[in-house]
Design a protein around this motif. Structure first.
Motif, PDB file in Angstrom:
ATOM      1  N   ARG A  42       0.857  -1.407  -0.292  1.00 36.62           N
ATOM      2  CA  ARG A  42      -0.047   0.055   0.006  1.00 36.62           C
ATOM      3  C   ARG A  42       0.769   1.404   0.173  1.00 36.62           C
ATOM      4  N   LYS A  43       1.176   1.585  -1.493  1.00 34.34           N
ATOM      5  CA  LYS A  43       2.218   2.909  -1.506  1.00 34.34           C
ATOM      6  C   LYS A  43       1.612   3.720  -1.270  1.00 34.34           C
ATOM      7  N   ARG A  44       0.773   4.541  -0.918  1.00 34.07           N
ATOM      8  CA  ARG A  44      -0.317   5.686  -0.804  1.00 34.07           C
ATOM      9  C   ARG A  44      -0.283   5.764   0.881  1.00 34.07           C
ATOM     10  N   GLU A  45      -1.042   4.880   1.317  1.00 36.93           N
ATOM     11  CA  GLU A  45      -0.501   4.341   2.969  1.00 36.93           C
ATOM     12  C   GLU A  45       0.944   4.543   3.585  1.00 36.93           C
ATOM     13  N   THR A  46       1.621   3.479   3.283  1.00 35.83           N
ATOM     14  CA  THR A  46       2.972   4.338   3.465  1.00 35.83           C
ATOM     15  C   THR A  46       3.583   5.911   3.617  1.00 35.83           C
TER      16      THR A  46
END
Length: 189
Positions: A42-46
């Motif tokens: 989850r890049k956006r969340e990261t």
């Protein structure tokens, strides 16, 4: 890199719409939570864990590793065949003109011991490099990775390397180090 050039290349970084997903939390807590998000892909969340958002990305899958390597790392790869090379470059920003680039390089080998050997060579500052994708892949120019904000790990038979660097404005050293630390946990690109 000149501010006008960055603003043109990363127009979403001046909108101020970044949400802090962990208000009031320490960098240590943010890093721990970001790693969990990264492991799930989850890049956006990261990036949101650090009050940042992804602005652009470029990914390249290759089978030829020698052309992407320099110095002793290239020498190592000439003796130990790689099976795959995946390189990604992410531009992230805080919505207020501060931006960074993150490089993630994954090099596959036939044996885990080959990946471990390559990591030992690569992690020595000045020994050579597995080159990140060029800044032009994101429409950026005028910056390069210093290797100061770096992390690596072995994932089965794959060496994963991440680097972070400021491309505009200011991001503190701790955040850049943490971005590299969590980005090595992104699953296959």
């Amino acid at each position: 890199m000149e501010a006008g050039t960055v603003a043109e290349a990363l127009p979403g970084n001046v909108s101020g719409d970044v949400v802090d997903s962990l208000p009031g939390r320490s960098l240590k807590t943010r890093t721990s939570e970001a790693r969990k998000s990264a492991e799930r892909g989850r890049k956006r969340e990261t990036f949101g864990r650090f009050k940042l958002k992804q602005l652009k990305q470029a990914v390249r899958h290759e089978t030829e590793c020698l052309t992407a390597a320099t110095g002793r790392v290239r020498d190592y790869l000439a003796r130990h065949r790689c099976t795959a090379l995946d390189r990604a470059l992410y531009a992230i920003g805080d919505g207020h003109g501060n931006a960074a680039a993150i490089s993630v390089v994954r090099v596959g080998f036939p044996k885990k011991s080959d990946a471990t050997g390559c990591e030992k060579v690569e992690e020595v500052q000045g020994s050579g490099d597995l080159k990140p994708l060029g800044a032009a892949a994101l429409g950026l120019a005028g910056f390069s990775f210093s290797g100061h904000h770096y992390d690596s790990r072995i994932d089965k038979r794959t060496l994963v390397i991440a680097e972070a660097e400021t491309v505009a404005g200011h991001l503190d050293v701790g955040t850049l180090d943490a971005l590299a630390e969590v980005s090595v946990w992104f699953p296959r690109l």
